[in-house]
Write a protein that holds these residues in place. Structure first.
Motif, PDB file in Angstrom:
ATOM      1  N   GLY A   1       0.779  -1.233   0.000  1.00  0.00           N
ATOM      2  CA  GLY A   1       0.000   0.000   0.000  1.00  0.00           C
ATOM      3  C   GLY A   1       0.802   1.269   0.000  1.00  0.00           C
ATOM      4  N   GLU A   2       2.090   1.201  -0.270  1.00  0.00           N
ATOM      5  CA  GLU A   2       2.885   2.424  -0.291  1.00  0.00           C
ATOM      6  C   GLU A   2       2.597   3.246  -1.547  1.00  0.00           C
ATOM      7  OE1 GLU A   2       7.028   1.927   0.421  1.00  0.00           O
ATOM      8  OE2 GLU A   2       6.729   0.287   1.856  1.00  0.00           O
ATOM      9  N   ALA A   3       2.659   4.547  -1.388  1.00  0.00           N
ATOM     10  CA  ALA A   3       2.360   5.465  -2.502  1.00  0.00           C
ATOM     11  C   ALA A   3       3.597   5.635  -3.376  1.00  0.00           C
ATOM     12  CB  ALA A   3       1.881   6.799  -1.973  1.00  0.00           C
ATOM     13  N   VAL A   4       3.922   4.573  -4.127  1.00  0.00           N
ATOM     14  CA  VAL A   4       5.072   4.612  -5.024  1.00  0.00           C
ATOM     15  C   VAL A   4       4.617   4.272  -6.435  1.00  0.00           C
ATOM     16  CG1 VAL A   4       6.706   4.011  -3.201  1.00  0.00           C
ATOM     17  CG2 VAL A   4       5.652   2.190  -4.572  1.00  0.00           C
ATOM     18  N   ALA A   5       5.467   4.575  -7.381  1.00  0.00           N
ATOM     19  CA  ALA A   5       5.150   4.300  -8.787  1.00  0.00           C
ATOM     20  C   ALA A   5       6.413   3.910  -9.530  1.00  0.00           C
ATOM     21  CB  ALA A   5       4.514   5.518  -9.450  1.00  0.00           C
ATOM     22  N   VAL A   6       6.229   3.071 -10.547  1.00  0.00           N
ATOM     23  CA  VAL A   6       7.298   2.724 -11.479  1.00  0.00           C
ATOM     24  C   VAL A   6       6.881   3.257 -12.844  1.00  0.00           C
ATOM     25  CG1 VAL A   6       8.546   0.857 -12.619  1.00  0.00           C
ATOM     26  CG2 VAL A   6       7.990   0.674 -10.188  1.00  0.00           C
ATOM     27  N   VAL A   7       7.772   3.947 -13.548  1.00  0.00           N
ATOM     28  CA  VAL A   7       7.407   4.580 -14.815  1.00  0.00           C
ATOM     29  C   VAL A   7       8.235   3.983 -15.952  1.00  0.00           C
ATOM     30  CG1 VAL A   7       6.780   6.706 -13.628  1.00  0.00           C
ATOM     31  CG2 VAL A   7       9.076   6.469 -14.604  1.00  0.00           C
ATOM     32  N   SER A   8       7.739   4.139 -17.157  1.00  0.00           N
ATOM     33  CA  SER A   8       8.492   3.710 -18.330  1.00  0.00           C
ATOM     34  C   SER A   8       9.537   4.752 -18.682  1.00  0.00           C
ATOM     35  CB  SER A   8       7.548   3.513 -19.514  1.00  0.00           C
ATOM     36  OG  SER A   8       7.035   4.756 -19.962  1.00  0.00           O
ATOM     37  N   ASP A   9      10.552   4.327 -19.427  1.00  0.00           N
ATOM     38  CA  ASP A   9      11.573   5.290 -19.849  1.00  0.00           C
ATOM     39  C   ASP A   9      10.993   6.340 -20.786  1.00  0.00           C
ATOM     40  OD1 ASP A   9      11.177   3.581 -21.945  1.00  0.00           O
ATOM     41  OD2 ASP A   9      13.264   2.974 -22.162  1.00  0.00           O
ATOM     42  N   GLY A  10       9.860   6.011 -21.428  1.00  0.00           N
ATOM     43  CA  GLY A  10       9.188   7.005 -22.266  1.00  0.00           C
ATOM     44  C   GLY A  10       8.668   8.172 -21.450  1.00  0.00           C
ATOM     45  N   PHE A  11       8.088   7.861 -20.279  1.00  0.00           N
ATOM     46  CA  PHE A  11       7.611   8.939 -19.395  1.00  0.00           C
ATOM     47  C   PHE A  11       8.786   9.711 -18.817  1.00  0.00           C
ATOM     48  CE2 PHE A  11       6.343  10.482 -15.153  1.00  0.00           C
ATOM     49  CZ  PHE A  11       5.301  11.325 -15.522  1.00  0.00           C
ATOM     50  N   ALA A  12       9.833   8.983 -18.427  1.00  0.00           N
ATOM     51  CA  ALA A  12      11.022   9.645 -17.871  1.00  0.00           C
ATOM     52  C   ALA A  12      11.644  10.596 -18.894  1.00  0.00           C
ATOM     53  CB  ALA A  12      12.043   8.595 -17.439  1.00  0.00           C
TER      54      ALA A  12
END
Length: 401
Positions: free
Chosen positions: A143-154
């Motif tokens: 339940g932690e407020a974390v996210a993993v993003v794609s290199d496209g978003f980065a």
């Protein structure tokens, strides 16, 4: 043995005579060959473009079709748990796309795809970590407020703000998340806009979305050859839990990777056929040019043909000579057209090296087909002039002006 030697000598004589005749009309022969070169190049280029397009599109569809089966519909977490517990299932990944979520990163607005994922992401999708780390995909209670993003978003954030998104806070639908990792976009399905953001199931439910249902589950089977039986059983079981008919698709649907690939194959085959027809038009024009030259040649050599028949040449000999001349023209044009296609294809592949769709794939099958077509055009468009020449009567031919 003597018969074979005589036939061999006749063939050599016909080829020698045909080449001599073509050399005597060098400019006309050259212009006719140019027409065939353009025609063969058009056909080869179009077919090669179609082959390359087919290969690239099939690769893209194969990567889009995650797993062996994809179950879509109003899937609750109990359905996902049941699917994951089946003995024939090795890995599964459930996901839900959150539409129309406002995403703010480092003071700028972005339009990425936001997805809730839970399950074996690494096993189903596979990915490479660009930087940072990922959270536990399998932990539905994480339940932690974390996210993993794609290199496209980065990359989009870096271009817009000149700052790295790693370890920065972003706002999704008014909720704050911390970006803990960046992974390659190649592991994402149907990326669009400013890339993809992945968030934990437990944190997203009730905050980013009001529903607890998942939209799809990608499944890997222990034996992918039984995908059809497994798909039917899963659909029937899920429908039974909703008191629906076994084959109903009102609530759930099951797609296979094979169905995606078959759809892609049908589409690319139609495109390849269209491209082949377009290229064939140019080849047809070149064939007409060949026929026109051979008809002109027969008219100019009427007396020669009459003289040869008067001294014993058979209809077959005259017909073969004209056909050999026609095939020699188109074969040479075909050879040059194939060489031109190979050269242009190599240049085009260099220019479009970064393109994921456009590529020129000149394989052995395309080259063999082009060579066969070049010879066939010579036969087809040379047959009529050859027949006309063989049917000339010696007396009438010798009297011709």
């Amino acid at each position: 043995m003597k018969l074979l030697e005589r036939n061999s000598m006749q063939i050599k004589f016909l080829i020698s005579e045909s080449l001599q005749s073509l050399r005597s009309n060098l400019l006309r022969s050259f212009l006719t060959i140019i027409g065939i070169v353009v025609g063969i190049f058009s056909v080869t280029a179009m077919l090669s473009l179609g082959e390359g397009l087919s290969a690239n599109v099939l690769d893209r569809f194969s990567s889009f079709a995650s797993g062996d089966l994809t179950v879509s519909g109003e899937i609750n977490f109990a359905d996902f748990t049941w699917i994951n517990e089946q003995p024939y299932v090795t890995e599964s990944l459930a996901s839900l796309s959150i539409n129309n979520s406002e995403v703010i990163a480092l003071g700028s607005d972005f339009s990425p795809t936001v997805q809730v994922v839970v399950g074996d992401y690494e096993g189903v999708q596979s990915y490479d970590i660009v930087s940072g780390e990922v959270y536990d995909w399998n932990d539905s209670n994480f339940g932690e407020a974390v996210a993993v993003v794609s290199d496209g978003f980065a990359d989009a954030v870096l271009e817009e703000t000149s700052q790295s998104i790693l370890n920065q806070d972003i706002t999704i639908g008014g909720q704050k998340f911390t970006v803990i990792g960046v992974i390659e976009s190649s592991s994402m399905q149907f990326t669009r806009g400013d890339g993809v953001i992945l968030v934990p199931y437990s944190k997203a439910i009730g905050t980013l979305t009001s529903t607890k249902n998942l939209s799809s589950v990608a499944i890997l089977l222990q034996d992918s050859t039984y995908y059809e039986i497994a798909g039917q059983y899963i659909l029937a079981s899920l429908n039974a839990s909703r008191q629906l008919a076994a084959d109903s698709e009102d609530v759930f649907s099951v797609e296979t990777a094979q169905s995606f690939i078959e759809t892609a194959e049908e589409t690319t085959q139609m495109i390849s056929l269209f491209l082949g027809i377009v290229g064939s038009i140019a080849l047809f024009v070149g064939g007409i040019g060949t026929m026109n030259m051979m008809l002109t040649t027969v008219t100019e050599r009427t007396k020669e043909i009459g003289l040869r028949k008067a001294v014993g040449a058979r209809d077959r000999d005259i017909m073969l000579q004209i056909l050999v001349e026609s095939v020699a023209l188109t074969s040479l044009g075909g050879f040059l057209g194939i060489l031109l296609s190979l050269g242009v294809g190599r240049i085009a592949n260099t220019i479009f090296a970064d393109s994921e769709i456009i590529s020129i794939l000149i394989n052995t099958k395309v080259i063999a087909l082009a060579a066969f077509v070049a010879v066939a055009v010579g036969v087809v468009f040379g047959l009529y002039p050859a027949r006309n020449a063989s049917r000339l009567q010696p007396v009438d031919a010798l009297r011709a002006e």
